[in-house]
Design an enzyme around this catalytic site. Structure first.
Site, PDB file in Angstrom:
ATOM      1  CD  GLU A 285      -3.087   0.209   2.195  1.00 21.90           C
ATOM      2  OE1 GLU A 285      -4.609  -0.341   1.897  1.00 21.90           O
ATOM      3  OE2 GLU A 285      -2.979   0.518   3.152  1.00 21.90           O
ATOM      4  CG  HIS A 306       7.536 -29.395  -0.261  1.00 19.78           C
ATOM      5  ND1 HIS A 306       8.168 -30.497  -0.403  1.00 19.78           N
ATOM      6  CD2 HIS A 306       8.054 -29.045   0.720  1.00 19.78           C
ATOM      7  CE1 HIS A 306       9.398 -30.811   0.186  1.00 19.78           C
ATOM      8  NE2 HIS A 306       9.330 -29.922   1.184  1.00 19.78           N
ATOM      9  CE  LYS A 420     -12.668   1.856   0.838  1.00 24.78           C
ATOM     10  NZ  LYS A 420     -11.910   2.848   1.353  1.00 24.78           N
TER      11      LYS A 420
HETATM   12  O1  PA5 Z   1      -3.317   1.646   5.856  1.00 19.94           O
HETATM   13  C1  PA5 Z   1      -4.462   2.115   5.824  1.00 19.94           C
HETATM   14  O2  PA5 Z   1      -4.545   3.254   5.705  1.00 19.94           O
HETATM   15  C2  PA5 Z   1      -5.661   1.001   5.165  1.00 19.94           C
HETATM   16  O3  PA5 Z   1      -5.298   0.003   5.095  1.00 19.94           O
HETATM   17  C3  PA5 Z   1      -6.619   1.038   6.559  1.00 19.94           C
HETATM   18  O4  PA5 Z   1      -6.049   0.817   7.534  1.00 19.94           O
HETATM   19  C4  PA5 Z   1      -7.887   0.302   6.213  1.00 19.94           C
HETATM   20  O5  PA5 Z   1      -8.515   0.785   4.993  1.00 19.94           O
HETATM   21  C5  PA5 Z   1      -8.788   0.528   7.457  1.00 19.94           C
HETATM   22  O6  PA5 Z   1      -9.132   1.750   7.288  1.00 19.94           O
HETATM   23  P1  PA5 Z   1     -10.181   2.172   8.885  1.00 19.94           P
HETATM   24  O7  PA5 Z   1      -9.313   2.071   9.961  1.00 19.94           O
HETATM   25  O8  PA5 Z   1     -10.399   3.639   8.473  1.00 19.94           O
HETATM   26  O9  PA5 Z   1     -11.156   1.339   8.832  1.00 19.94           O
END
Ligand code: PA5
Length: 443
Positions: A285, A306, A420
């Site tokens: 990310e 394996h 989304k």
């Molecule tokens: O790293 C990030 O920002 C995302 O992976 C969030 O942690 C994830 O989308 C969850 O978001 P939130 O804590 O707002 O529910």
């Protein structure tokens, strides 16, 4: 710092002065706050800013949940899930569920998927246990945990009534914004705050990770201590040669620039599997944007030798491998001599399993290097809270440095919004009427 030893001798990378300077500049930017995404740098000094009273408050809240519940359901996704899951798995007995005299409440996770069967099976499995919940969402609006929480909250209220439910539910969310914050205030849930300047995937050392971990019986003070020592070991001004995070960032960027587009995180300890999942989120990310970034993958060895072993040895040569190696296991198992030796294993008699595992690790390393897969090795002394805390911060710091070296903003995630819109349109969410027609026409 001695907790983590990074060995790059089999990476084939020559660490030039120019690379060192790039990494130190990136590290300085993280500390000066003059780089991209500088409103999300709260994690940089986080370990040293967690106070004893913060730890005590988290432990007290966790103790309250542990007194009330045999099972604590932790609800969250992404950065609000993976850190806690990773450390719980690393610290837990792999066969805890088979122990008859369990003393710890079980911490289980929900809201990291929308699977109907998963939630049904979870609710049915906890039917005979007392339960409590920790709901975690920084934005307070994420769909997956919101759905899971609605269902689990209903179950807790059905069992214990609304008033008692408020003593069994804790929220971890934004200071002021989001539906979860409003809900927690209206319902009177105890609440912990996720700092504004700490993004989800860098939040394991905030209450996002620390509260579920304390609930699971993890020594969070030791975890933070390990991270704090790594914070000092990777601080701005630490010479390159002594900063393992800078070295890791340099080597992976040098490999990427030479065409190695995929990094495989490997471990010979199954307990570390979710550390790899957390690491994949952290790097995927943070770096995968603008058409750039090393693709983070993982394997658990020797099991995956394996399966994925064939590809790693002989598939497309775009891989490099980083091994997390654990110096000392917690337990001792020795291979015994067998009079008949029908399995032909007497040549290993008297050896500990960890010795065999180590030889597997060294043999695999050489084989993969011979096959054109550069190898990095991160050694931690053992799997305990201190070492894991240091490891988590090491990866975070290296990720920040590496992202800047790559030329991206490691602290945003614009790409995660795309699905989304489609999902809400398909679910006919009010306000998505136009998108709804368009997306349905494409199915
Ligand atoms: O790293 C990030 O920002 C995302 O992976 C969030 O942690 C994830 O989308 C969850 O978001 P939130 O804590 O707002 O529910």
């Amino acid at each position: 710092m001695e907790t983590i030893k990074l060995d790059i001798r089999k990476s084939g990378v020559e660490v030039t002065e120019a690379l060192k300077a790039e990494a130190l500049k990136a590290n300085a930017s993280l500390h000066a706050g003059d780089g991209a995404g500088n409103d999300f740098l709260g994690w940089v000094n986080l370990p040293s800013s967690v106070s004893d009273s913060d730890i005590e408050a988290i432990k007290a809240c966790a103790a309250g949940l542990r007194e009330r519940a045999e099972v604590i359901i932790c609800i969250g996704i992404g950065g609000s899930y993976l850190g806690a899951k990773a450390v719980v798995e690393a610290m837990s007995d792999s066969f805890a569920l088979l122990r008859r005299n369990r003393t710890q409440p079980a911490v289980v996770f929900a809201g990291q998927n929308i699977s109907e069967d998963y939630l049904h099976e979870l609710l049915s499995a906890v039917a005979d246990y007392s339960i409590a919940a920790i709901v975690i969402s920084k934005s307070g609006t994420t769909t997956e945990p919101a759905i899971a929480f609605r269902i689990i909250k209903t179950e807790i209220e059905r069992r214990y009534g609304k008033q008692e439910a408020a003593g069994r539910i804790v929220a971890v969310t934004d200071r002021a914004r989001g539906a979860l914050k409003k809900l927690a205030t209206d319902e009177g849930y105890p609440t912990f705050v996720i700092p504004d300047d700490v993004g989800g995937r860098f939040s394991v050392l905030t209450p996002v990770g620390l509260l579920p971990l304390a609930a699971a019986g993890v020594d969070i003070a030791a975890l933070v201590r390990g991270a704090r020592d790594m914070e000092a070991a990777t601080a701005d001004g630490v010479p390159f040669e002594q900063n393992p995070a800078a070295l890791y960032a340099v080597v992976r960027n040098a490999l990427y620039r030479s065409g190695k587009k995929i990094e495989i995180l490997a471990s010979y300890e199954p307990k570390l599997q979710y550390i790899a999942e957390w690491w994949k989120q952290l790097y995927g990310e943070s770096e995968g944007k603008q058409g750039r970034g090393i693709f983070p993958a993982s394997v658990t060895l020797t099991a995956d030798l394996h399966s994925m072993g064939q590809y790693i040895q002989e598939g497309e040569r775009t891989l490099f491998e980083t091994v997390i190696s654990v110096a000392e296991p917690a337990h001792k198992v020795v291979i015994e001599t067998d009079a008949d030796n029908l399995d032909g294993l007497n040549f290993m008699a008297g050896k500990r399993l960890s010795q065999v595992n180590r030889m597997a690790e060294l043999g695999v390393q050489l084989a993969h290097v011979d096959g054109g897969v550069p190898n990095l090795r991160i050694e931690i002394p053992k799997i305990d809270e201190y070492s894991v805390g240091a490891l988590l911060y090491f990866f975070e710091k290296a990720c920040g440095i590496s992202g800047y070296m790559l030329g991206v903003n490691p602290f945003d995630q614009p790409g995660v919004e795309a699905y989304k819109k489609n999902m809400f349109a398909l679910l006919d969410k009010p306000g998505y009427e136009e998108e709804s027609k368009a997306v349905k026409a494409r199915l």
